[in-house]
Design a protein around this motif. Structure first.
Motif, mmCIF file in Angstrom:
data_model
loop_
_atom_site.group_PDB
_atom_site.id
_atom_site.type_symbol
_atom_site.label_atom_id
_atom_site.label_comp_id
_atom_site.label_asym_id
_atom_site.label_seq_id
_atom_site.Cartn_x
_atom_site.Cartn_y
_atom_site.Cartn_z
ATOM 1 N N PHE A 1 0.832 -1.198 0.000
ATOM 2 C CA PHE A 1 0.000 0.000 0.000
ATOM 3 C C PHE A 1 0.872 1.255 0.000
ATOM 4 O O PHE A 1 1.954 1.285 0.588
ATOM 5 N N ASP A 2 0.358 2.297 -0.636
ATOM 6 C CA ASP A 2 0.986 3.614 -0.609
ATOM 7 C C ASP A 2 -0.016 4.589 -1.223
ATOM 8 O O ASP A 2 -1.074 4.190 -1.713
ATOM 9 N N THR A 3 0.353 5.859 -1.227
ATOM 10 C CA THR A 3 -0.475 6.841 -1.932
ATOM 11 C C THR A 3 -0.170 6.749 -3.423
ATOM 12 O O THR A 3 0.863 6.192 -3.824
ATOM 13 N N GLN B 1 3.152 7.769 -4.151
ATOM 14 C CA GLN B 1 4.171 6.982 -3.456
ATOM 15 C C GLN B 1 4.903 7.807 -2.388
ATOM 16 O O GLN B 1 6.121 7.770 -2.248
ATOM 17 N N ASP B 2 4.119 8.557 -1.599
ATOM 18 C CA ASP B 2 4.701 9.411 -0.565
ATOM 19 C C ASP B 2 5.375 8.602 0.528
ATOM 20 O O ASP B 2 6.393 9.039 1.093
ATOM 21 N N LEU B 3 4.834 7.449 0.865
ATOM 22 C CA LEU B 3 5.434 6.632 1.917
ATOM 23 C C LEU B 3 6.790 6.098 1.467
ATOM 24 O O LEU B 3 7.767 6.123 2.231
ATOM 25 N N ALA B 4 6.866 5.631 0.231
ATOM 26 C CA ALA B 4 8.143 5.143 -0.295
ATOM 27 C C ALA B 4 9.168 6.270 -0.344
ATOM 28 O O ALA B 4 10.350 6.065 -0.047
ATOM 29 N N ALA B 5 8.716 7.478 -0.717
ATOM 30 C CA ALA B 5 9.632 8.622 -0.775
ATOM 31 C C ALA B 5 10.184 8.952 0.601
ATOM 32 O O ALA B 5 11.317 9.455 0.724
ATOM 33 N N ALA B 6 9.405 8.668 1.645
ATOM 34 C CA ALA B 6 9.866 8.920 3.005
ATOM 35 C C ALA B 6 10.758 7.799 3.530
ATOM 36 O O ALA B 6 11.308 7.907 4.623
ATOM 37 N N GLY B 7 10.910 6.720 2.754
ATOM 38 C CA GLY B 7 11.790 5.640 3.151
ATOM 39 C C GLY B 7 11.110 4.512 3.908
ATOM 40 O O GLY B 7 11.733 3.859 4.745
ATOM 41 N N PHE B 8 9.821 4.258 3.602
ATOM 42 C CA PHE B 8 9.081 3.203 4.294
ATOM 43 C C PHE B 8 8.216 2.431 3.300
ATOM 44 O O PHE B 8 7.823 2.950 2.252
ATOM 45 N N THR B 9 7.923 1.177 3.652
ATOM 46 C CA THR B 9 6.941 0.394 2.912
ATOM 47 C C THR B 9 5.868 -0.089 3.883
ATOM 48 O O THR B 9 6.125 -0.278 5.079
ATOM 49 N N LEU B 10 4.676 -0.291 3.349
ATOM 50 C CA LEU B 10 3.540 -0.787 4.126
ATOM 51 C C LEU B 10 2.940 -1.964 3.366
ATOM 52 O O LEU B 10 2.551 -1.829 2.203
ATOM 53 N N SER B 11 2.900 -3.127 4.014
ATOM 54 C CA SER B 11 2.362 -4.313 3.356
ATOM 55 C C SER B 11 1.431 -5.062 4.288
ATOM 56 O O SER B 11 1.544 -4.988 5.523
ATOM 57 N N LEU B 12 0.507 -5.780 3.684
ATOM 58 C CA LEU B 12 -0.383 -6.673 4.410
ATOM 59 C C LEU B 12 -0.221 -8.045 3.776
ATOM 60 O O LEU B 12 -0.511 -8.226 2.594
ATOM 61 N N GLN C 1 0.404 -7.205 9.175
ATOM 62 C CA GLN C 1 0.733 -5.887 8.623
ATOM 63 C C GLN C 1 2.156 -5.539 9.025
ATOM 64 O O GLN C 1 2.543 -5.695 10.184
ATOM 65 N N THR C 2 2.937 -5.065 8.063
ATOM 66 C CA THR C 2 4.330 -4.704 8.325
ATOM 67 C C THR C 2 4.625 -3.334 7.758
ATOM 68 O O THR C 2 4.382 -3.075 6.571
ATOM 69 N N VAL C 3 5.131 -2.459 8.596
ATOM 70 C CA VAL C 3 5.703 -1.185 8.156
ATOM 71 C C VAL C 3 7.209 -1.323 8.322
ATOM 72 O O VAL C 3 7.692 -1.610 9.420
ATOM 73 N N LYS C 4 7.928 -1.166 7.225
ATOM 74 C CA LYS C 4 9.374 -1.411 7.256
ATOM 75 C C LYS C 4 10.121 -0.165 6.802
ATOM 76 O O LYS C 4 9.765 0.461 5.803
ATOM 77 N N ALA C 5 11.159 0.191 7.561
ATOM 78 C CA ALA C 5 12.036 1.292 7.162
ATOM 79 C C ALA C 5 13.034 0.777 6.141
ATOM 80 O O ALA C 5 13.578 -0.318 6.270
ATOM 81 N N ILE D 1 -4.058 6.510 0.901
ATOM 82 C CA ILE D 1 -3.378 5.223 0.815
ATOM 83 C C ILE D 1 -4.305 4.154 0.234
ATOM 84 O O ILE D 1 -5.474 4.042 0.610
ATOM 85 N N GLY D 2 -3.747 3.383 -0.694
ATOM 86 C CA GLY D 2 -4.492 2.282 -1.298
ATOM 87 C C GLY D 2 -3.525 1.232 -1.808
ATOM 88 O O GLY D 2 -2.308 1.424 -1.807
#
Length: 494
Positions: free
Chosen positions: A45-47, A50-61, A74-78, A119-120
């Motif tokens: 998931f991201d916007t 890809q604002d989350l990726a630009a900040a250096g993070f990923t969000l996955s389910l 759910q994992t948020v990874k730096a 986010i989607g």
């Protein structure tokens, strides 16, 4: 309520492997035990921007099936500059639904603010995962083999990879096991995570990868800087390696640039690298770059050819050079070099040596300024009376100018004040102009030997590739002027 935890991942190593090699490995005695097998479906998931990726993070389910039924994690990874080279901070929580839970137990709300509403899902990973637990000498390692695909919109890419996760023992055990696995079936140090595979499917198809800026920070020490710089160069090489072929000349060029940048990093940081392994890795990197050199030289010569007939005469030699390059890349020697470099950068055994400890602990900005001064003095001094230098001396000057340019590119982010940024841009422009002039001169000097070796010396159409004495004089004068402009360019680090 979801169960939440903030963790630091165990050391991991990801390796690329072909489906054919994976079957060989599965049939080996090393993986003779029955694995745990489960389907894995991960949605990232991201916007849209890809604002989350630009900040250096990923969000996955991730939904994992198994004997105990489906589990959702759910994992948020730096990632990137927000995480260590080897240990990635993660925020995990078990869920019951198919949508992420974005509360203050993760950094996501603070990072995105109001954009969190956008986010989607962006892409999905679907693989069959086979997991073995391998006891070793003083180490316990979990080996997971993933086979499946990543999909994003109407594009997809095969995913076949091995992940080694350390459960007990020294991190070096991961690399020792990787070398043992490579004896059974060829594998390679992975350049991309599964998330990066997905993000690349969302963008344009890339035929080569240029060097990306290295995320150096002023609060780092010199040893941190070398690890990040070396890792960025290694990554650039591995991204270009699978793209290399006669129909894609830019990939071999960028792969050689990556190796040159890596060798320059070893030269720049030589005062802190006091172990024998540094010299060996530098020599092996030079060998690999040399194995790619003939293909690149013939690509350049081919681009300079105006005659289609002459290009046709070059083609057999060019195809042979690419075959040589491919054989080198597929060799165990090259595969082990990538693993050795990865271990050297990630585990950093050289940091345990008492020698050069004071240099390794210097503030990175202080170390960078001294290194830039050292290489600038050499280029300035050796370019005096450039017109009177011999071809070999000019070639050495060209190589030193490259090292200085790479050092300036590496360290420029440490000098981000507005005035220094302007100076850095002018300094790099002057250095690039000098490098271009020296490169054009080197092409003229090396062309006769290459044309002779290819058996083209008697071809009248090849005369245009050689240039004249007047052409050489003009290039020497232009290089001398570029050197004068370089000397006049102000240092951005002082």
């Amino acid at each position: 309520m979801p169960q939440q935890e903030t963790i630091v991942s165990a050391p991991e190593l990801t390796l690329d492997i072909t489906p054919e090699a994976a079957e060989i490995l599965r049939a080996s005695d090393l993986l003779s035990g029955r694995p745990r097998t489960m389907p894995v479906h991960a949605t990232y998931f991201d916007t849209p921007a890809q604002d989350l990726a630009a900040a250096g993070f990923t969000l996955s389910l991730t939904k994992t099936g198994g004997e105990t039924g489906d589990q959702r994690l759910q994992t948020v990874k730096a990632t990137g500059s927000t995480a260590d080279l080897f240990l990635l901070p993660e925020w995990r929580q078990t869920l019951t639904g198919d949508r992420p839970v974005l509360d203050d137990h993760t950094p996501v709300p603070a990072l995105l603010g109001a954009k969190i509403a956008d986010i989607g899902p962006l892409f999905e990973l679907r693989v069959m995962r086979h997991v073995w637990t391998l006891p070793g000498q003083g180490a316990g390692i979990e080996l997971a083999l993933d086979q499946g695909e990543v999909t994003a919109a109407d594009r997809r890419a095969m995913r076949c990879a091995i992940r080694l996760a350390l459960r007990d023992g020294p991190p070096a055990a991961l690399y020792a096991l990787a070398r043992r696995l490579d004896e059974i079936a060829p594998l390679r140090l992975a350049a991309q995570t599964e998330a990066e595979h997905g993000f690349r499917l969302l963008g344009p198809v890339l035929h080569m990868h240029k060097a990306a800026p290295v995320a150096l920070r002023r609060d780092m020490v010199a040893a941190d800087g070398f690890r990040l710089i070396g890792s960025a160069c290694l990554r650039q090489f591995r991204l270009n390696e699978p793209l290399i072929g006669p129909g894609n000349p830019e990939a071999v060029h960028q792969a050689r640039v990556a190796l040159r940048r890596l060798r320059s990093a070893f030269a720049i940081c030589k005062p802190m690298l006091q172990d024998e392994e540094a010299g060996r890795l530098n020599r092996e990197s030079r060998w690999l770059a040399g194995m790619l050199g003939e293909a690149r030289d013939l690509d350049v010569l081919r681009m300079r050819c105006r005659s289609e007939a002459l290009r046709a005469r070059l083609e057999p030699a060019r195809m042979a050079a690419y075959a040589q390059a491919q054989a080198a890349l597929e060799s165990r020697r090259a595969r082990l070099l990538m693993l050795d470099l990865g271990e050297y950068l990630a585990i950093s055994p050289w940091t345990a040596l008492p020698s050069a400890a004071e240099i390794r602990d210097l503030p990175l900005r202080e170390f960078a300024a001294a290194a830039l001064d050292r290489f600038r003095r050499k280029v300035k001094k050796d370019g005096i009376d450039l017109a009177d230098l011999g071809d070999e001396a000019r070639h050495e000057l060209r190589k030193d100018a490259k090292k200085l340019r790479y050092a300036a590119e590496f360290f420029a982010p440490l000098f981000a004040e507005k005035r220094r940024r302007r100076r850095a841009a002018r300094f790099l422009a002057a250095l690039e102009a000098l490098q271009d002039r020296m490169g054009a001169l080197n092409d003229l000097v090396s062309a006769p030997e290459l044309v002779e070796r290819l058996g083209l010396a008697g071809d009248p159409k090849a005369a245009a590739l050689l240039g004249t004495k007047r052409d050489k004089r003009a290039q020497i004068e232009a290089a001398a002027e570029a050197h004068d402009a370089f000397v006049d360019a102000k240092r951005f680090w002082r």
